[in-house]
Design a protein around this motif. Structure first.
Motif, PDB file in Angstrom:
ATOM      1  N   ALA A 109     -19.214 -13.349  -5.493  1.00  0.00           N
ATOM      2  CA  ALA A 109     -20.095 -12.771  -6.692  1.00  0.00           C
ATOM      3  C   ALA A 109     -21.340 -12.152  -5.855  1.00  0.00           C
ATOM      4  O   ALA A 109     -21.709 -11.052  -6.460  1.00  0.00           O
ATOM      5  CB  ALA A 109     -20.580 -13.990  -7.280  1.00  0.00           C
ATOM      6  N   LEU A 110     -21.952 -12.605  -4.853  1.00  0.00           N
ATOM      7  CA  LEU A 110     -22.882 -11.977  -4.206  1.00  0.00           C
ATOM      8  C   LEU A 110     -22.648 -10.595  -3.731  1.00  0.00           C
ATOM      9  O   LEU A 110     -23.456  -9.608  -3.716  1.00  0.00           O
ATOM     10  CB  LEU A 110     -23.423 -13.015  -2.961  1.00  0.00           C
ATOM     11  CG  LEU A 110     -24.573 -12.237  -2.045  1.00  0.00           C
ATOM     12  CD1 LEU A 110     -25.789 -12.065  -2.958  1.00  0.00           C
ATOM     13  CD2 LEU A 110     -25.028 -13.349  -0.909  1.00  0.00           C
ATOM     14  N   GLY A 111     -21.240 -10.464  -3.281  1.00  0.00           N
ATOM     15  CA  GLY A 111     -20.829  -9.132  -2.759  1.00  0.00           C
ATOM     16  C   GLY A 111     -20.957  -8.183  -3.674  1.00  0.00           C
ATOM     17  O   GLY A 111     -21.226  -6.834  -3.660  1.00  0.00           O
ATOM     18  N   LEU A 112     -20.406  -8.489  -5.026  1.00  0.00           N
ATOM     19  CA  LEU A 112     -20.451  -7.661  -6.242  1.00  0.00           C
ATOM     20  C   LEU A 112     -22.005  -7.284  -6.638  1.00  0.00           C
ATOM     21  O   LEU A 112     -22.167  -6.386  -7.146  1.00  0.00           O
ATOM     22  CB  LEU A 112     -19.853  -8.436  -7.586  1.00  0.00           C
ATOM     23  CG  LEU A 112     -18.433  -8.645  -7.316  1.00  0.00           C
ATOM     24  CD1 LEU A 112     -17.781  -9.477  -8.420  1.00  0.00           C
ATOM     25  CD2 LEU A 112     -17.587  -7.066  -7.680  1.00  0.00           C
ATOM     26  N   PHE A 113     -22.644  -8.340  -6.551  1.00  0.00           N
ATOM     27  CA  PHE A 113     -24.174  -8.107  -7.139  1.00  0.00           C
ATOM     28  C   PHE A 113     -24.926  -7.283  -6.151  1.00  0.00           C
ATOM     29  O   PHE A 113     -25.508  -6.126  -6.279  1.00  0.00           O
ATOM     30  CB  PHE A 113     -24.965  -9.439  -6.931  1.00  0.00           C
ATOM     31  CG  PHE A 113     -26.443  -9.402  -7.103  1.00  0.00           C
ATOM     32  CD1 PHE A 113     -26.894  -8.694  -8.236  1.00  0.00           C
ATOM     33  CD2 PHE A 113     -27.221 -10.062  -6.059  1.00  0.00           C
ATOM     34  CE1 PHE A 113     -28.327  -9.006  -8.354  1.00  0.00           C
ATOM     35  CE2 PHE A 113     -28.750 -10.161  -6.298  1.00  0.00           C
ATOM     36  CZ  PHE A 113     -29.191  -9.408  -7.277  1.00  0.00           C
ATOM     37  N   GLU A 165     -27.035  -1.618  -4.517  1.00  0.00           N
ATOM     38  CA  GLU A 165     -26.745  -0.402  -3.857  1.00  0.00           C
ATOM     39  C   GLU A 165     -26.184   0.947  -4.842  1.00  0.00           C
ATOM     40  O   GLU A 165     -26.882   2.134  -4.559  1.00  0.00           O
ATOM     41  CB  GLU A 165     -25.788  -0.461  -2.788  1.00  0.00           C
ATOM     42  CG  GLU A 165     -26.222  -1.626  -1.587  1.00  0.00           C
ATOM     43  CD  GLU A 165     -25.059  -1.945  -0.515  1.00  0.00           C
ATOM     44  OE1 GLU A 165     -25.489  -2.391   0.384  1.00  0.00           O
ATOM     45  OE2 GLU A 165     -23.947  -1.766  -1.086  1.00  0.00           O
ATOM     46  N   ARG A 166     -25.363   0.576  -5.744  1.00  0.00           N
ATOM     47  CA  ARG A 166     -25.088   1.649  -6.542  1.00  0.00           C
ATOM     48  C   ARG A 166     -26.310   2.155  -7.435  1.00  0.00           C
ATOM     49  O   ARG A 166     -26.333   3.199  -7.826  1.00  0.00           O
ATOM     50  CB  ARG A 166     -23.979   0.889  -7.623  1.00  0.00           C
ATOM     51  CG  ARG A 166     -23.302   2.238  -8.334  1.00  0.00           C
ATOM     52  CD  ARG A 166     -21.782   1.717  -8.815  1.00  0.00           C
ATOM     53  NE  ARG A 166     -21.897   0.517  -9.347  1.00  0.00           N
ATOM     54  CZ  ARG A 166     -21.365  -0.639  -8.780  1.00  0.00           C
ATOM     55  NH1 ARG A 166     -20.685  -0.530  -7.625  1.00  0.00           N
ATOM     56  NH2 ARG A 166     -21.402  -1.796  -9.443  1.00  0.00           N
ATOM     57  N   LYS A 167     -27.185   1.389  -7.774  1.00  0.00           N
ATOM     58  CA  LYS A 167     -28.234   1.545  -8.593  1.00  0.00           C
ATOM     59  C   LYS A 167     -29.303   2.405  -7.639  1.00  0.00           C
ATOM     60  O   LYS A 167     -30.513   2.679  -8.230  1.00  0.00           O
ATOM     61  CB  LYS A 167     -28.905   0.340  -9.358  1.00  0.00           C
ATOM     62  CG  LYS A 167     -27.889  -0.195 -10.434  1.00  0.00           C
ATOM     63  CD  LYS A 167     -28.441  -1.389 -11.279  1.00  0.00           C
ATOM     64  CE  LYS A 167     -27.620  -1.952 -11.952  1.00  0.00           C
ATOM     65  NZ  LYS A 167     -28.028  -3.343 -12.694  1.00  0.00           N
ATOM     66  N   ALA A 168     -29.202   2.416  -6.517  1.00  0.00           N
ATOM     67  CA  ALA A 168     -30.276   2.784  -5.440  1.00  0.00           C
ATOM     68  C   ALA A 168     -31.485   2.017  -5.414  1.00  0.00           C
ATOM     69  O   ALA A 168     -32.612   3.006  -5.445  1.00  0.00           O
ATOM     70  CB  ALA A 168     -30.367   4.374  -5.955  1.00  0.00           C
ATOM     71  N   LEU A 169     -31.244   0.667  -5.340  1.00  0.00           N
ATOM     72  CA  LEU A 169     -32.754   0.066  -5.218  1.00  0.00           C
ATOM     73  C   LEU A 169     -33.095   0.264  -4.064  1.00  0.00           C
ATOM     74  O   LEU A 169     -32.208   0.550  -3.095  1.00  0.00           O
ATOM     75  CB  LEU A 169     -32.266  -1.317  -5.664  1.00  0.00           C
ATOM     76  CG  LEU A 169     -31.819  -1.829  -6.814  1.00  0.00           C
ATOM     77  CD1 LEU A 169     -31.920  -3.287  -7.188  1.00  0.00           C
ATOM     78  CD2 LEU A 169     -32.731  -1.458  -8.050  1.00  0.00           C
ATOM     79  N   ARG A 170     -34.348  -0.123  -3.698  1.00  0.00           N
ATOM     80  CA  ARG A 170     -35.000   0.211  -2.218  1.00  0.00           C
ATOM     81  C   ARG A 170     -34.357  -0.792  -1.420  1.00  0.00           C
ATOM     82  O   ARG A 170     -33.691  -2.033  -1.686  1.00  0.00           O
ATOM     83  CB  ARG A 170     -36.311  -0.032  -2.480  1.00  0.00           C
ATOM     84  CG  ARG A 170     -37.356   0.882  -3.352  1.00  0.00           C
ATOM     85  CD  ARG A 170     -38.711   0.644  -3.254  1.00  0.00           C
ATOM     86  NE  ARG A 170     -38.813  -1.077  -4.032  1.00  0.00           N
ATOM     87  CZ  ARG A 170     -39.840  -1.757  -3.723  1.00  0.00           C
ATOM     88  NH1 ARG A 170     -40.826  -1.454  -2.869  1.00  0.00           N
ATOM     89  NH2 ARG A 170     -40.108  -2.987  -4.232  1.00  0.00           N
ATOM     90  N   GLU A 171     -34.267  -0.356  -0.026  1.00  0.00           N
ATOM     91  CA  GLU A 171     -33.541  -1.067   0.746  1.00  0.00           C
ATOM     92  C   GLU A 171     -34.281  -2.432   1.026  1.00  0.00           C
ATOM     93  O   GLU A 171     -33.564  -3.561   1.212  1.00  0.00           O
ATOM     94  CB  GLU A 171     -33.557  -0.300   2.334  1.00  0.00           C
ATOM     95  CG  GLU A 171     -33.062  -1.130   3.391  1.00  0.00           C
ATOM     96  CD  GLU A 171     -33.307  -0.474   4.676  1.00  0.00           C
ATOM     97  OE1 GLU A 171     -32.843  -0.782   5.759  1.00  0.00           O
ATOM     98  OE2 GLU A 171     -33.961   0.511   4.779  1.00  0.00           O
ATOM     99  N   PHE A 172     -35.627  -2.510   0.898  1.00  0.00           N
ATOM    100  CA  PHE A 172     -36.194  -3.753   1.136  1.00  0.00           C
ATOM    101  C   PHE A 172     -35.981  -4.608  -0.103  1.00  0.00           C
ATOM    102  O   PHE A 172     -35.775  -5.940   0.205  1.00  0.00           O
ATOM    103  CB  PHE A 172     -37.934  -3.162   0.882  1.00  0.00           C
ATOM    104  CG  PHE A 172     -38.712  -4.690   1.045  1.00  0.00           C
ATOM    105  CD1 PHE A 172     -38.878  -5.476   2.243  1.00  0.00           C
ATOM    106  CD2 PHE A 172     -39.361  -5.108  -0.040  1.00  0.00           C
ATOM    107  CE1 PHE A 172     -39.804  -6.636   2.449  1.00  0.00           C
ATOM    108  CE2 PHE A 172     -40.347  -6.272   0.012  1.00  0.00           C
ATOM    109  CZ  PHE A 172     -40.283  -6.801   1.225  1.00  0.00           C
ATOM    110  N   THR A 173     -35.621  -3.923  -1.213  1.00  0.00           N
ATOM    111  CA  THR A 173     -35.372  -5.113  -2.495  1.00  0.00           C
ATOM    112  C   THR A 173     -33.976  -5.745  -2.094  1.00  0.00           C
ATOM    113  O   THR A 173     -33.627  -6.830  -2.345  1.00  0.00           O
ATOM    114  CB  THR A 173     -35.331  -4.211  -3.918  1.00  0.00           C
ATOM    115  OG1 THR A 173     -36.692  -3.491  -3.904  1.00  0.00           O
ATOM    116  CG2 THR A 173     -34.926  -5.013  -4.946  1.00  0.00           C
TER     117      THR A 173
END
Length: 323
Positions: free
Chosen positions: A30-34, A39-47
């Motif tokens: 589940a965490l892997g999918l999340f 990453e697909r949504k291009a959230l910031r690396e820090f987030t």
């Protein structure tokens, strides 16, 4: 009446493939999918690092409760017990606990909305009520001590001075400063373009003559190199966020500053305080600071505005009282 969606997703597809009962989804799956979705949504690396860190903290709890192998077994009582453990055994502050709860809530919302779980244990789960503490800022004396601490006859000293001055001049966040490129410095226009924002809305922040002079000096010393990042190391690589995090603390210690946390966020609070004391309005402050709501801006105004104090001089009940 709204129409249902035609395309099947998540566990709906599992119904077709008849795999739901064959292999329950583990917490790690589940965490892997999340994380992949983030990453697909291009959230910031820090987030993404934040989500991974806090969800893994919850994972350690689930490991003790033997609930890692089936995410559907996680219920609301588990969240309650997790909080009790953080408060009672680990002695974590309410703000720290809420930081973890926000990450877990985002995880379970993703799983529930994607039909990976049947029930959401974090649905409408309340955060802990935090007592609002005082907003820490530097005094003018401390600020002068801090800004005089870098060795201005070295490249690192000039770089760090430029960074700290920029924080004081604009109130930008650490992540925003770490994401600045050389091209974002608009000296002719008197502004800085902020691209790596918390809410993904780019903005320009104004700078005045002293800041422009220091940036011009730093850019000349920086010269050209392979990286486009504004702040660089002696090896001419991008200065990482983790290194920038330590700059204010380093010079705070060097200057012997006591009684206040020496951090980039304290510089941001100091910018807000000085701006309000110099007459900045809430709308200007909100735009420069990049806040999505007025809540924090109102806190600054309530704490640091001289307006009430000045008006109180005229209506003080003791003004004309002879005692």
């Amino acid at each position: 009446m709204s129409r249902r969606r035609n395309n099947l997703i998540g566990r709906e597809l599992d119904v077709i493939e008849k795999t739901v009962k064959q292999r329950p989804m583990t917490f790690d799956d589940a965490l892997g999918l999340f994380i992949k979705d983030a990453e697909r949504k291009a959230l910031r690396e820090f987030t993404i690092i934040y989500y991974r860190r806090e969800c893994n903290d919850f994972r350690r709890y689930l490991l003790r409760e033997d609930k890692l192998n089936n995410i559907d077994q996680v219920v609301r009582d588990d969240i309650d017990t997790y909080i009790d453990d953080m408060k009672g055994n680990r002695k974590l502050k309410d703000g720290t606990i809420n930081t973890k709860l926000r990450a877990i809530r985002t995880l379970f919302n993703f799983l529930y909305n994607g039909k990976y779980i049947a029930n959401n244990p974090m649905e409408r789960y309340p955060l802990l009520r935090e007592r609002k503490g005082n907003v820490e800022t530097f005094s003018m004396k401390q600020l002068r001590q801090l800004l005089n601490a870098p060795d201005r006859r070295t490249f690192i000293g000039q770089r760090d001075l430029t960074y700290m001055l920029l924080c004081v001049e604009t109130g930008i966040r650490l992540n925003e400063a770490a994401g600045l490129l050389v091209e974002d410095v608009k000296l002719a226009e008197g502004s800085i373009f902020i691209r790596q924002t918390k809410n993904h809305f780019h903005r320009y922040v104004p700078i005045q003559s002293k800041m422009k002079e220091q940036l011009r000096r730093y850019l000349t010393l920086r010269g050209t190199c392979e990286t486009d990042q504004l702040f660089i190391t002696l090896d001419e690589t991008a200065l990482k966020r983790a290194a920038m995090q330590k700059i204010v603390a380093h010079y705070g210690k060097k200057a012997g500053i006591k009684g206040v946390r020496c951090s980039p966020h304290t510089l941001r609070h100091t910018f807000a305080k000085l701006s309000v004391m110099n007459g900045a309005g809430i709308f200007e402050l909100q735009k420069i600071l990049g806040h999505s709501s007025m809540e924090m801006v109102r806190v600054y105004v309530n704490l640091f505005s001289n307006e009430v104090s000045e008006k109180h001089k005229s209506f003080s009940p003791l003004k004309n009282l002879d005692i």
